[in-house]
Design an enzyme around this catalytic site. Structure first.
Site, PDB file in Angstrom:
ATOM      1  N   GLY A 218       0.794  -1.218   0.000  1.00 31.85           N
ATOM      2  CA  GLY A 218       0.000   0.000   0.000  1.00 31.85           C
ATOM      3  C   GLY A 218       0.828   1.270   0.000  1.00 31.85           C
ATOM      4  O   GLY A 218       0.310   2.339  -0.307  1.00 31.85           O
TER       5      GLY A 218
ATOM      6  N   LYS B  83       2.087   1.554  -4.115  1.00 31.09           N
ATOM      7  CA  LYS B  83       1.021   0.814  -4.805  1.00 31.09           C
ATOM      8  C   LYS B  83       1.327   0.609  -6.280  1.00 31.09           C
ATOM      9  O   LYS B  83       0.916  -0.378  -6.870  1.00 31.09           O
ATOM     10  CB  LYS B  83      -0.303   1.580  -4.679  1.00 31.09           C
ATOM     11  CG  LYS B  83      -1.029   1.324  -3.368  1.00 31.09           C
ATOM     12  CD  LYS B  83      -2.401   1.967  -3.397  1.00 31.09           C
ATOM     13  CE  LYS B  83      -3.120   1.859  -2.085  1.00 31.09           C
ATOM     14  NZ  LYS B  83      -3.904   0.635  -1.941  1.00 31.09           N
TER      15      LYS B  83
ATOM     16  N   PHE C 279      -8.755   3.659   0.023  1.00 31.35           N
ATOM     17  CA  PHE C 279      -8.326   3.856  -1.364  1.00 31.35           C
ATOM     18  C   PHE C 279      -9.146   3.020  -2.340  1.00 31.35           C
ATOM     19  O   PHE C 279      -9.460   3.473  -3.434  1.00 31.35           O
ATOM     20  CB  PHE C 279      -6.844   3.480  -1.511  1.00 31.35           C
ATOM     21  CG  PHE C 279      -5.920   4.626  -1.238  1.00 31.35           C
ATOM     22  CD1 PHE C 279      -5.701   5.587  -2.213  1.00 31.35           C
ATOM     23  CD2 PHE C 279      -5.281   4.767  -0.028  1.00 31.35           C
ATOM     24  CE1 PHE C 279      -4.862   6.659  -1.983  1.00 31.35           C
ATOM     25  CE2 PHE C 279      -4.438   5.829   0.224  1.00 31.35           C
ATOM     26  CZ  PHE C 279      -4.222   6.785  -0.754  1.00 31.35           C
ATOM     27  N   GLY C 280      -9.466   1.785  -1.932  1.00 29.88           N
ATOM     28  CA  GLY C 280     -10.226   0.926  -2.851  1.00 29.88           C
ATOM     29  C   GLY C 280      -9.373   0.403  -3.995  1.00 29.88           C
ATOM     30  O   GLY C 280      -9.807   0.347  -5.145  1.00 29.88           O
ATOM     31  N   LEU C 281      -8.142   0.010  -3.660  1.00 32.61           N
ATOM     32  CA  LEU C 281      -7.220  -0.583  -4.643  1.00 32.61           C
ATOM     33  C   LEU C 281      -7.117   0.266  -5.923  1.00 32.61           C
ATOM     34  O   LEU C 281      -7.364  -0.234  -7.029  1.00 32.61           O
ATOM     35  CB  LEU C 281      -7.618  -2.036  -4.954  1.00 32.61           C
ATOM     36  CG  LEU C 281      -7.412  -3.039  -3.809  1.00 32.61           C
ATOM     37  CD1 LEU C 281      -7.962  -4.414  -4.170  1.00 32.61           C
ATOM     38  CD2 LEU C 281      -5.928  -3.171  -3.441  1.00 32.61           C
TER      39      LEU C 281
ATOM     40  N   ASN D 271      -4.369 -10.847  -1.635  1.00 31.06           N
ATOM     41  CA  ASN D 271      -5.044  -9.945  -0.694  1.00 31.06           C
ATOM     42  C   ASN D 271      -6.549 -10.174  -0.777  1.00 31.06           C
ATOM     43  O   ASN D 271      -7.199  -9.705  -1.704  1.00 31.06           O
ATOM     44  CB  ASN D 271      -4.660  -8.496  -1.046  1.00 31.06           C
ATOM     45  CG  ASN D 271      -5.497  -7.467  -0.304  1.00 31.06           C
ATOM     46  OD1 ASN D 271      -6.161  -7.784   0.683  1.00 31.06           O
ATOM     47  ND2 ASN D 271      -5.469  -6.238  -0.795  1.00 31.06           N
TER      48      ASN D 271
ATOM     49  N   SER E 203      -8.623  -6.648   2.034  1.00 30.69           N
ATOM     50  CA  SER E 203      -8.824  -5.204   1.976  1.00 30.69           C
ATOM     51  C   SER E 203     -10.299  -4.907   2.254  1.00 30.69           C
ATOM     52  O   SER E 203     -11.177  -5.500   1.630  1.00 30.69           O
ATOM     53  CB  SER E 203      -8.448  -4.672   0.590  1.00 30.69           C
ATOM     54  OG  SER E 203      -8.913  -3.346   0.473  1.00 30.69           O
TER      55      SER E 203
ATOM     56  N   ASN F  46     -11.858  -2.261   1.533  1.00 32.21           N
ATOM     57  CA  ASN F  46     -12.339  -1.145   0.719  1.00 32.21           C
ATOM     58  C   ASN F  46     -12.833  -1.527  -0.668  1.00 32.21           C
ATOM     59  O   ASN F  46     -13.158  -0.677  -1.474  1.00 32.21           O
ATOM     60  CB  ASN F  46     -11.236  -0.088   0.608  1.00 32.21           C
ATOM     61  CG  ASN F  46     -10.844   0.429   1.980  1.00 32.21           C
ATOM     62  OD1 ASN F  46     -11.709   0.776   2.778  1.00 32.21           O
ATOM     63  ND2 ASN F  46      -9.553   0.449   2.265  1.00 32.21           N
TER      64      ASN F  46
ATOM     65  N   SER G  53      -1.734  -8.826   9.871  1.00 34.48           N
ATOM     66  CA  SER G  53      -2.980  -8.773   9.180  1.00 34.48           C
ATOM     67  C   SER G  53      -3.090  -7.493   8.342  1.00 34.48           C
ATOM     68  O   SER G  53      -2.241  -6.615   8.428  1.00 34.48           O
ATOM     69  CB  SER G  53      -4.115  -8.757  10.222  1.00 34.48           C
ATOM     70  OG  SER G  53      -4.170  -7.476  10.842  1.00 34.48           O
TER      71      SER G  53
HETATM   72  C1  LIG Z   1      -2.773   3.880   2.812  1.00 31.46           C
HETATM   73  C2  LIG Z   1      -2.737   2.379   2.961  1.00 31.46           C
HETATM   74  C3  LIG Z   1      -2.910   1.591   1.839  1.00 31.46           C
HETATM   75  C4  LIG Z   1      -2.886   0.196   1.940  1.00 31.46           C
HETATM   76  N1  LIG Z   1      -3.028  -0.582   0.828  1.00 31.46           N
HETATM   77  C5  LIG Z   1      -2.979  -1.926   0.936  1.00 31.46           C
HETATM   78  C6  LIG Z   1      -3.097  -2.761  -0.213  1.00 31.46           C
HETATM   79  O1  LIG Z   1      -3.193  -2.294  -1.346  1.00 31.46           O
HETATM   80  N2  LIG Z   1      -3.084  -4.108  -0.028  1.00 31.46           N
HETATM   81  C7  LIG Z   1      -2.960  -4.674   1.227  1.00 31.46           C
HETATM   82  O2  LIG Z   1      -2.970  -5.895   1.359  1.00 31.46           O
HETATM   83  N3  LIG Z   1      -2.801  -3.902   2.313  1.00 31.46           N
HETATM   84  C8  LIG Z   1      -2.802  -2.560   2.199  1.00 31.46           C
HETATM   85  N4  LIG Z   1      -2.660  -1.795   3.317  1.00 31.46           N
HETATM   86  C9  LIG Z   1      -2.496  -2.448   4.640  1.00 31.46           C
HETATM   87  C10 LIG Z   1      -1.041  -2.536   5.075  1.00 31.46           C
HETATM   88  O3  LIG Z   1      -0.291  -3.303   4.182  1.00 31.46           O
HETATM   89  C11 LIG Z   1      -0.935  -3.128   6.490  1.00 31.46           C
HETATM   90  O4  LIG Z   1      -1.439  -4.448   6.455  1.00 31.46           O
HETATM   91  C12 LIG Z   1      -1.694  -2.326   7.516  1.00 31.46           C
HETATM   92  O5  LIG Z   1      -1.586  -0.951   7.270  1.00 31.46           O
HETATM   93  C13 LIG Z   1      -1.217  -2.612   8.938  1.00 31.46           C
HETATM   94  O6  LIG Z   1       0.131  -2.222   9.115  1.00 31.46           O
HETATM   95  P1  LIG Z   1       0.540  -0.828   9.825  1.00 31.46           P
HETATM   96  O7  LIG Z   1      -0.246  -0.750  11.090  1.00 31.46           O
HETATM   97  O8  LIG Z   1       2.015  -0.941  10.042  1.00 31.46           O
HETATM   98  O9  LIG Z   1       0.181   0.249   8.867  1.00 31.46           O
HETATM   99  C14 LIG Z   1      -2.677  -0.400   3.218  1.00 31.46           C
HETATM  100  C15 LIG Z   1      -2.497   0.411   4.349  1.00 31.46           C
HETATM  101  C16 LIG Z   1      -2.527   1.782   4.231  1.00 31.46           C
HETATM  102  C17 LIG Z   1      -2.309   2.634   5.468  1.00 31.46           C
END
Ligand SMILES: Cc1cc2nc3c(=O)[nH]c(=O)nc-3n(C[C@H](O)[C@H](O)[C@H](O)COP(=O)(O)O)c2cc1C
Length: 361
Positions: free
Chosen positions: A62, A65, A112-114, A170, A173, A175, A242
């Site tokens: 994320g 991306k 974001f919604g991928l 994944n 998500s 979103n 997670s």
């Molecule tokens: C802005 C943002 C975008 C994310 N996009 C994705 C994503 O595209 N795919 C995914 O599996 N996780 C995504 N995540 C989740 C993170 O990979 C991670 O699992 C989650 O933020 C927990 O870790 P953290 O507390 O260190 O941020 C995103 C997180 C954030 C904050």
């Protein structure tokens, strides 16, 4: 160098809308020369999935991306980097604003919604770094309007094997409406079987691409039982525990922002995601490695993930608050822990899982 600049840049970045600040950060990294990654102490090395990770601290999905700056990110000292989420067709994601800083909680909400430039763009960017060192993976998902979501994951596996060390499925998500339903047993079984088959074909004659499954923190223990059983049955190489949570703990201080729809990450996610990690560790019984992610923001929280059962850890939200200096801080702190407790990383892995699984930490 970037680490030293962060204290100066942070007030400017945090005065901007979070998504604009993020684009600037990626742009800044893309303009940076790519120095060699700092050499890590051998005690931090981890063998997992048949690969040698120089250290266990990874960047979570994320952040990059669109797969634009993997080598710059590796040069900051990460032991591995997960790019994406990538979906087959380009899609814009949800309307802005869709990223919120809960500063007092050191947390983030995103919906974001991928948003993705799509598989072809990811392939093009990854092709350019094909023979570079460093462990890089890609998080894969399904298009929002897809009529066959499993086919989307399969397309990503086919398109990215050979260009990346690992792929993370994944299904967690919050979103993309309905995406988390893919964690249901029958769907998951079909999804994993087809992804593994696609990998066998795509990898032919090449080094095997590692396939991981990333799960949501908001699941029951029955669902966890089923996910672990299905993942093991289908030969998934590891679990990532997670993703963000849809829960909103009462203790959140930023009450107004807490009402925003999306996935919550950062400090408030630490306890629930670490407990789930320990519960997953108890079920997996060391048959496959686990990646612990959620609220890692210090050597202490990284160490707790390892004691809960993580062979590797990842972080994202804490980078927003603490900057890249955090990576070195965690690595130094982990070395101190290993020394103080007179044990190796593999010996520490899962050591406190029974207590943590019961919430005693
Ligand atoms: C802005 C943002 C975008 C994310 N996009 C994705 C994503 O595209 N795919 C995914 O599996 N996780 C995504 N995540 C989740 C993170 O990979 C991670 O699992 C989650 O933020 C927990 O870790 P953290 O507390 O260190 O941020 C995103 C997180 C954030 C904050």
């Amino acid at each position: 160098m970037i680490g030293a600049l962060f204290p100066l840049a942070k007030p400017v970045l945090h005065a901007l809308d979070p998504e604009t600040a993020h684009h600037l950060t990626i742009r800044g990294l893309s303009l940076m020369p790519v120095p060699a990654a700092p050499k890590d102490d051998e005690r931090l090395a981890v063998d997992a999935f048949g690969r040698g990770f120089p250290n266990p601290v990874g960047l979570a999905a994320g952040f990059d991306k669109q797969c634009e700056v993997p080598d710059q990110l590796l040069s900051l000292g990460f032991g591995f980097v997960e790019l994406g989420g990538v979906v087959p067709k380009p899609q814009a994601g949800n309307p802005r604003p869709r990223l919120f800083r809960l500063t007092q909680d050191e947390a983030v909400i995103n919906r974001f919604g991928l948003n993705s430039d799509g598989l072809d763009a990811a392939r093009r960017r990854l092709s350019r770094r094909r023979d570079r060192p460093g462990i890089v993976g890609v998080n894969i998902g399904a298009n929002k309007d897809s009529a066959d979501r499993i086919a989307d994951y399969v397309a990503c596996v086919r398109g990215l094997c050979g260009l990346t060390d690992f792929l993370t499925i994944n299904v967690s998500s919050p979103n993309t409406p309905g995406l988390r339903d893919l964690q249901g047993e029958a769907f998951l079984d079909d999804l994993l079987a087809r992804c593994i088959d696609a990998r066998e074909l795509a990898d032919e004659g090449r080094r095997r691409t590692t396939i991981l499954l990333k799960i949501a923190p908001d699941i029951s223990l029955e669902t966890l039982d089923a996910i672990v059983a299905t993942a093991l049955k289908r030969g998934i190489d590891g679990l990532t525990v997670s993703n963000t949570t849809v829960a909103r703990p009462d203790a959140l201080k930023e009450k107004a922002l807490a009402g925003e729809t999306g996935g919550l990450s950062g400090r408030p996610l630490f306890r629930p995601s670490t407990r789930l990690l320990a519960q997953a560790f108890q079920r997996v019984e060391r048959r496959i490695p686990l990646i612990g992610v959620g609220g890692v923001d210090s050597a202490e929280t990284a160490w707790a993930k390892i004691r809960a059962g993580a062979s590797l850890i990842q972080l994202y939200s804490a980078m927003i608050y603490k900057g890249p200096g955090l990576i070195g801080e965690i690595k130094r702190g982990l070395l101190e822990k290993l020394q103080a407790e007179k044990m190796s990383l593999p010996q520490a892995t899962g050591r406190d899982a029974p207590d943590i699984a019961e919430g005693r930490f």
